[in-house]
Motif scaffolding. Sequence first.
Motif, short mmCIF file in Angstrom:
data_model
loop_
_atom_site.label_atom_id
_atom_site.label_comp_id
_atom_site.label_asym_id
_atom_site.label_seq_id
_atom_site.Cartn_x
_atom_site.Cartn_y
_atom_site.Cartn_z
N VAL A 41 0.84 -1.20 0.00
CA VAL A 41 0.00 0.00 0.00
C VAL A 41 0.88 1.26 0.00
O VAL A 41 0.60 2.22 -0.72
CB VAL A 41 -0.96 -0.01 1.21
CG1 VAL A 41 -1.69 1.33 1.34
CG2 VAL A 41 -1.96 -1.15 1.09
N LEU A 42 1.94 1.23 0.80
CA LEU A 42 2.87 2.36 0.84
C LEU A 42 3.54 2.57 -0.51
O LEU A 42 3.67 3.71 -0.99
CB LEU A 42 3.94 2.14 1.91
CG LEU A 42 3.58 2.49 3.35
CD1 LEU A 42 4.75 2.13 4.27
CD2 LEU A 42 3.24 3.96 3.49
N ASP A 43 3.96 1.47 -1.12
CA ASP A 43 4.63 1.58 -2.43
C ASP A 43 3.70 2.19 -3.48
O ASP A 43 4.11 3.05 -4.26
CB ASP A 43 5.11 0.21 -2.88
CG ASP A 43 6.26 -0.32 -2.03
OD1 ASP A 43 6.90 0.50 -1.33
OD2 ASP A 43 6.50 -1.54 -2.05
N ASP A 44 2.45 1.73 -3.49
CA ASP A 44 1.50 2.27 -4.47
C ASP A 44 1.23 3.75 -4.23
O ASP A 44 1.11 4.54 -5.17
CB ASP A 44 0.18 1.49 -4.41
CG ASP A 44 0.32 0.07 -4.95
OD1 ASP A 44 1.32 -0.22 -5.63
OD2 ASP A 44 -0.59 -0.75 -4.68
N TYR A 45 1.12 4.11 -2.96
CA TYR A 45 0.87 5.52 -2.60
C TYR A 45 2.04 6.40 -3.05
O TYR A 45 1.83 7.46 -3.66
CB TYR A 45 0.66 5.61 -1.09
CG TYR A 45 0.32 6.99 -0.56
CD1 TYR A 45 -0.91 7.58 -0.84
CD2 TYR A 45 1.23 7.70 0.22
CE1 TYR A 45 -1.23 8.84 -0.34
CE2 TYR A 45 0.92 8.95 0.71
CZ TYR A 45 -0.30 9.52 0.43
OH TYR A 45 -0.60 10.78 0.92
N ARG A 46 3.25 5.96 -2.77
CA ARG A 46 4.43 6.74 -3.17
C ARG A 46 4.55 6.82 -4.69
O ARG A 46 4.89 7.87 -5.24
CB ARG A 46 5.69 6.13 -2.56
CG ARG A 46 5.78 6.28 -1.05
CD ARG A 46 6.88 5.42 -0.48
NE ARG A 46 6.97 5.55 0.97
CZ ARG A 46 7.54 4.67 1.77
NH1 ARG A 46 8.09 3.57 1.24
NH2 ARG A 46 7.58 4.87 3.07
N GLU A 47 4.28 5.72 -5.37
CA GLU A 47 4.40 5.71 -6.83
C GLU A 47 3.38 6.63 -7.48
O GLU A 47 3.64 7.23 -8.53
CB GLU A 47 4.25 4.29 -7.36
CG GLU A 47 4.46 4.17 -8.86
CD GLU A 47 5.77 4.76 -9.35
OE1 GLU A 47 5.79 5.31 -10.47
OE2 GLU A 47 6.79 4.67 -8.62
N LEU A 48 2.20 6.73 -6.88
CA LEU A 48 1.20 7.66 -7.40
C LEU A 48 1.76 9.08 -7.44
O LEU A 48 1.62 9.79 -8.44
CB LEU A 48 -0.06 7.61 -6.52
CG LEU A 48 -1.10 8.71 -6.74
CD1 LEU A 48 -1.64 8.66 -8.17
CD2 LEU A 48 -2.24 8.58 -5.74
N PHE A 49 2.43 9.48 -6.37
CA PHE A 49 3.00 10.83 -6.32
C PHE A 49 4.16 10.96 -7.29
O PHE A 49 4.31 12.00 -7.95
CB PHE A 49 3.44 11.16 -4.89
CG PHE A 49 2.30 11.53 -3.99
CD1 PHE A 49 1.95 12.85 -3.81
CD2 PHE A 49 1.55 10.56 -3.35
CE1 PHE A 49 0.89 13.21 -2.99
CE2 PHE A 49 0.48 10.90 -2.53
CZ PHE A 49 0.14 12.22 -2.36
N ARG A 50 4.98 9.95 -7.36
CA ARG A 50 6.12 10.00 -8.29
C ARG A 50 5.63 10.17 -9.74
O ARG A 50 6.23 10.90 -10.52
CB ARG A 50 6.97 8.74 -8.16
CG ARG A 50 7.77 8.67 -6.88
CD ARG A 50 8.59 7.38 -6.84
NE ARG A 50 9.36 7.28 -5.62
CZ ARG A 50 10.55 7.84 -5.43
NH1 ARG A 50 11.08 8.56 -6.41
NH2 ARG A 50 11.19 7.71 -4.29
N SER A 51 4.54 9.47 -10.08
CA SER A 51 4.04 9.56 -11.45
C SER A 51 3.58 10.97 -11.77
O SER A 51 3.72 11.44 -12.91
CB SER A 51 2.89 8.57 -11.65
OG SER A 51 1.74 8.95 -10.90
N LEU A 52 3.04 11.68 -10.78
CA LEU A 52 2.61 13.06 -11.00
C LEU A 52 3.79 14.02 -11.01
O LEU A 52 3.87 14.92 -11.84
CB LEU A 52 1.60 13.47 -9.92
CG LEU A 52 0.25 12.76 -9.95
CD1 LEU A 52 -0.60 13.18 -8.76
CD2 LEU A 52 -0.49 13.06 -11.24
N LEU A 53 4.71 13.83 -10.08
CA LEU A 53 5.84 14.74 -9.96
C LEU A 53 6.82 14.59 -11.13
O LEU A 53 7.63 15.49 -11.38
CB LEU A 53 6.56 14.51 -8.63
CG LEU A 53 5.74 14.89 -7.39
CD1 LEU A 53 6.42 14.39 -6.12
CD2 LEU A 53 5.54 16.40 -7.33
N ARG A 54 6.74 13.45 -11.83
CA ARG A 54 7.60 13.28 -13.00
C ARG A 54 7.07 14.03 -14.22
O ARG A 54 7.80 14.22 -15.20
CB ARG A 54 7.74 11.78 -13.34
CG ARG A 54 8.73 11.04 -12.45
CD ARG A 54 9.09 9.70 -13.06
NE ARG A 54 7.96 8.79 -13.09
CZ ARG A 54 7.75 7.82 -12.19
NH1 ARG A 54 8.61 7.67 -11.20
NH2 ARG A 54 6.71 7.02 -12.30
#
Length: 525
Positions: free
Chosen positions: A309-322
């Motif tokens: 769950v943590l990984d998915d949450y962090r990746e969601l933000f990374r996808s936007l910040l990229r």
Amino acid sequence: MSLFHDAARSAVRLADKRAELDGWEQPVPLGSGSPPPFPVSALPPTLRAWVQAEATATQTPPDLAAAMALASLAAAASKRFEVEVLPGWREPLNLYCAVSLPPGNRKSAVVRDATAPLLGFEHEEAERLRASVDAARHKLDIRREAHKRAMKRAAGSDDPAEMQEAIELGVQLDETELPVVPRLVADDVTPEQLTALMAAHGGRMAIISAEGGIFEIIAGRYSDSPNLEVFLKGHCGDDLRVDRVGRAPSHIPAPALTLGLAVQPEVVSGLASKPTFRGRGLLARVLFFMPESMVGHRLFDVPQVPDGVLDDYRELFRSLLRVPLDREGPKRMTAAHGAVSELRAFADDIEAKMAPGGSLAPMADWASKAVGATARLAGLFHLAGPTAGTSECSERSEIGVETMRSAIVVGRYLLAHAAAAFAVMGADSATAGAQHLLAWVQSKDTRQFTKREAHQANRAMFQRAADLDPMLALLEAHGFLFRRPDVPTHGGRPRGPSYTVNPSALAQKPQKPQNPVSAPEGSRV
């Protein structure tokens, strides 16, 4: 007696009979009851999983995790994306969120966890750019010293070449720019510092904190008067120009400020002592979350947030910040035809309730912005949905019907919580008066009364009979009362208005305005 009078009295008897035969619906609370819990199921899957897991791990209301996650998501998406609801109507994606919970509710822990992807991105970017930033600073120091020496030589010489060299070095110095290490989140910052930060970071910034000190700063803690400009324009995206004596002017086109505040109830109730906040429209921009505290109902042994769950949450933000910031402006999302229809129906419902006497009339300033806020939520839900991290995040995409419906579910939740917040602030005088009047009706224990009787019994609070009109209309709109048809007297002058009371209202205890944050029964996550 005339046929007209007979007909009028018959209408009264029929109205009373209809009320008895048709039955009454349960009246809608006036804002003193507990607002509904956050509809976690309306969130996109990644956010839903994190909010549920975080609420369980911290034993806090899901409302807290949801508000901080939405504020963090808005900080990541702002200036990168916007929603075009209709041609010419565009909404940025930044939000102002404020959660009210008493001390001991682990607000700081949830704020820390929610913002971890943003702060992690800041740290990674700072490390990546460290060498280039250091090199640029050394270059700036060298040019500064070279310019200083050239100025001394030119000042003591009549040689035009010396003067030209000093001028050229000065121009080079002015043109030297230090790389800006990306900054997404600020905390204890003055309006002036915030404006400078936003100017240096493309017009975007977020204040996400477990304290409410920013309200005191806005009110003028460090100055003689409130400074709301950056907070007002930073919400709607109006160009911000700041010219101050002794400082370089700042021009921020389409600023996007995000607020995510987890504060104590006293902070919310204290907003009533700052009339400028409501008069200038600041409070109308804030999405209030007023959950019930879980203190006294918490478990000791609880599972922590799963790694997946943590990984998915962090990746969601990374996808936007990229997604790179585009000089041409944010990437635009549109709403599908069906999604627009859903939002239109929601808007029509709100508009009707903002009419005089309607349930939203006392907070029409806030309700007027509810549809725009819901469109922003729909944009964030779309970005956090199944398309997160795909090419659709970089291309023009369309918000679907189900996504809009989910945003509207949260929009209705926010309407109820805004009503609770304004009641706590004491800013809703019509609701307070209606509650007083309802308490009198309940203590009188009668099924019928006239406006004249209500005024005579409550003259200490309502000097004129006309002062009761908005309160009576509000009680009628909420289903506590039914106004009976007016019957003229023999002389042609109508009697004063009379009302029939909903039996359910008499079965309830008198309501008093209070902060709806007591520990709930059965609210354990």
